[in-house]
Design an enzyme around this catalytic site. Structure first.
Site, PDB file in Angstrom:
ATOM      1  N   ASP A  17       8.166  -5.642   2.438  1.00 25.44           N
ATOM      2  CA  ASP A  17       8.963  -4.478   2.064  1.00 25.44           C
ATOM      3  C   ASP A  17      10.370  -4.821   1.613  1.00 25.44           C
ATOM      4  O   ASP A  17      10.991  -5.759   2.108  1.00 25.44           O
ATOM      5  CB  ASP A  17       9.037  -3.500   3.244  1.00 25.44           C
ATOM      6  N   TYR A  65      -5.209  -0.143  -3.839  1.00 18.50           N
ATOM      7  CA  TYR A  65      -3.759  -0.012  -3.938  1.00 18.50           C
ATOM      8  C   TYR A  65      -3.294  -1.010  -4.999  1.00 18.50           C
ATOM      9  O   TYR A  65      -3.245  -2.213  -4.746  1.00 18.50           O
ATOM     10  CB  TYR A  65      -3.137  -0.329  -2.575  1.00 18.50           C
ATOM     11  N   GLU A  68       0.705   8.706   3.392  1.00 18.95           N
ATOM     12  CA  GLU A  68       0.666   7.375   4.010  1.00 18.95           C
ATOM     13  C   GLU A  68       1.770   7.306   5.049  1.00 18.95           C
ATOM     14  O   GLU A  68       2.951   7.484   4.732  1.00 18.95           O
ATOM     15  CB  GLU A  68       0.915   6.284   2.958  1.00 18.95           C
TER      16      GLU A  68
END
Lengths: 397, 243
Positions: free
Chosen positions: B43, B158, B32
């Site tokens: 994040d 995911y 990725e």
């Protein structure tokens, strides 16, 4: 024309909810329930009572006689600076904490730039006994220490955001991260008409008390419900959204927004998003943004921490695009001059943000019969150090 | 299955191809590649820092595609690009997807592109260029929505292990195990890879008990900052995880 949000959360092509799936549940719950809660009798009663007895509303609509004579027109000042905590921000935080309580949330987070929204949030958290965490860029923490201390005295945890330019944008990033990390007990009180749907609409509705009052106060004082102009400053744009709200469909009322040009739109040191920006997605909303050709966000600049934001509420982007709103860039210097002029003519020291709106009085050609409503969104206490430094500078010249 | 994330342009601008090939050689199953953004709200601190560094090094969508131009002559490992929507929008969705196909990218993860908007506006473009759109599934998601996301996702799902931004965490909590079991019972059609908080051999093995594999991001990004040859760092890291 319809200038309000559509069922998908868009104003024309602007707005939406570009959220990561981690925020889906919270945003979806809010989207489903905010109108029902706000339209309920309990909410309406409690909101109205708190605005009257706690905030001190209605805020006066004051005919500024000397200023009117100076500009040869009729200027009315909407005194949001007289609200509890010193600005319009409290209208929104009162409303949102009532909504948060209804949703069963017990912990409140917020972002703040100049600290006005942080103080207004910390205040309502004290009032409702809720835990409060305020994110503030670490540069702003240094620039706005009195407000930091106020928030702390009110019981809030103030967490400095150390990423990026360490200002409002970065504080917003940190608040969003907090929400992703605390999806169950927390409500995020966004301070402006920005962020994912339904925030822009929810905040505009909560701030719409400003234009609701302007309408009846003007009628009482002049016999007319509608002014010729409503003028307000725009960063994210919540005070302007509130001041415009009830006049959006009245085409004869000119809606004017002052964006912070900083050192000037051509210098790069600016926060005038509509003039140097282009459409893009930031903080979960598609709106006008200051960005590079590669889509990276450009750090804005303005003398006023509250207008120092690289985006703008999606409704303003739409009003600008459709020409329903007239937006003008105002430089630091023009804003400062306007602040001193308002102080000398009317005995009112404005916040630097609000002073941007007053600078437009120099530029617009008014008729003697015009009725001009100026939204004075906040008071100047927090900016005294800047004003003092400017006066010293004047004396030594 | 082990999927490994790194930020393109970090630690150095021109490391991209070296890292991809080293990962493939060392035994990673999917790569990725993070496309850096100035405001990565999903994040944690490690990837925030690597994104910032990558941007300072001069990384952009355009530069990344230039670097990937010959990648398919070097490795056939599945490649997924991960990033925030705005840089992709500014590059132009159609041009972006066309370039992905051209250099041999297999799929995309765009966390701030909600599936509803994707379905309505971008699905046909993704299909035209044969690109998977991999969706995230966080633990607080209702079973009804998980089934929808499974229907809308392609490539794999995911599985976001914790209600959190990216970054290392302690071992799985009971609520996470319960969530993984709930996913198993839903009999989803996509393979499941667990990410967010996977950082060691122990957590990788643990995740593999509940899914088809796991994704490691922050821990690898941090490892890349050590002194030494990238090839060696990558090899040691993967050996540490997979044995």
């Amino acid at each position: 024309m319809n200038y309000h949000v559509n069922e998908k959360g868009f104003y024309g092509g602007f707005g939406g909810a570009y959220i990561p799936e981690m925020m889906y549940q919270n945003i979806e719950e809010l989207r489903e329930k905010y109108l029902d809660i706000m339209n309920s009798a309990t909410f309406k009663t409690e909101f109205a009572q708190l605005l009257r007895n706690y905030v001190g509303r209605p805020s006066p609509l004051y005919y500024a006689k000397r200023m009117s004579a100076h500009y040869k027109t009729n200027i009315y000042i909407k005194r949001e600076d007289l609200n509890h905590t010193g600005s319009h921000k409290i209208n929104n935080t009162i409303g949102q904490i009532l909504i948060a309580r209804q949703l069963g949330k017990t912990r409140i987070i917020a972002e703040t730039g100049a600290g006005q929204h942080g103080v207004a949030t910390a205040t309502v958290c004290a009032l409702f006994g809720m835990k409060c965490v305020v994110y503030m860029g670490s540069l702003d923490v240094k620039r706005q220490m009195p407000n930091v201390l106020r928030m702390k005295m009110l019981g809030a945890d103030v967490i400095p955001a150390e990423s990026g330019n360490k200002t409002l944008k970065d504080a917003t990033n940190e608040a969003l991260r907090d929400w992703i990390n605390n999806p169950l007990d927390t409500h995020y009180i966004i301070g402006s008409v920005v962020g994912p749907h339904p925030y822009p609409d929810m905040v505009a509705r909560l701030q719409s008390v400003i234009s609701e009052e302007i309408r009846w106060q003007l009628k009482e004082q002049t016999g007319r419900e509608k002014p010729d102009y409503v003028i307000a400053c725009v960063g994210g744009g919540s005070n302007a959204a509130g001041a415009f709200y009830h006049f959006l469909e009245a085409d004869e009322v000119k809606l004017v927004g002052a964006e912070a040009a900083g050192l000037g739109v051509e210098t790069g040191e600016t926060a005038a998003t509509l003039f140097v920006g282009s459409p893009g997605v930031l903080h979960s909303s598609l709106t006008m943004l200051m960005q590079t050709a590669d889509g990276q966000i450009i750090e804005p600049y303005s003398i006023s921490a509250g207008l120092d934001y690289p985006g703008i509420g999606p409704q303003h982007a739409y009003l600008h695009k459709t020409h329903r709103g007239i937006y003008q860039p105002v430089t630091d210097k023009e804003a400062v001059d306007a602040a001193f002029k308002l102080t000398k003519l009317e005995g009112i020291i404005p916040a630097l943000e609000s002073a941007h709106a007053f600078a437009l009085l120099e530029r617009i050609k008014f008729k003697p019969s015009d009725i001009v409503v100026m939204n004075l969104s906040g008071r100047g206490d927090k900016d005294m150090q800047t004003y003092i430094d400017l006066m010293k500078h004047e004396q030594t010249k | 299955m082990l999927s490994v994330y790194f930020s393109a342009g970090h630690p150095n601008l021109k490391d991209t191809a070296t890292i991809i090939c080293s990962l493939a050689k060392a035994g990673a199953d999917i790569v990725e590649i993070g496309m850096p953004f100035s405001d990565p709200v999903a994040d944690g601190p490690v990837i925030q820092q690597s994104s910032l560094r990558a941007l300072k090094n001069g990384m952009s969508v355009k530069v990344l595609f230039e670097q990937l131009e010959d990648i398919r002559q070097q490795t056939q490992i599945p490649i997924v690009l991960m990033g925030y929507l705005n840089p992709v929008l500014q590059y132009g969705i159609d041009k972006f997807c066309e370039r992905c196909k051209h250099v041999g990218v297999d799929g995309l993860i765009l966390p701030d592109l909600p599936p509803e908007i994707f379905n309505q506006q971008y699905r046909t473009t993704f299909d035209k260029y044969n690109l998977c759109n991999i969706l995230l599934v966080p633990p607080q998601t209702s079973s009804e929505r998980i089934l929808q996301l499974d229907k809308w996702s392609s490539g794999f799902l995911y599985i976001v292990a914790a209600s959190s931004t990216t970054g290392a965490k302690q071992s799985f909590q009971p609520y996470q195990v319960e969530y993984f079991k709930r996913l198993e019972n839903l009999k989803l059609s996509n393979p499941k890879l667990i990410g967010f908080g996977i950082s060691s051999r122990e957590s990788f093995d643990d995740a593999c008990n509940y899914a088809n594999g796991a994704i490691i991001g922050s821990a690898f990004v941090k490892a890349l900052e050590a002194n030494g040859e990238i090839t060696n760092i990558v090899e040691n890291f993967i050996r540490e995880i997979k044995g």
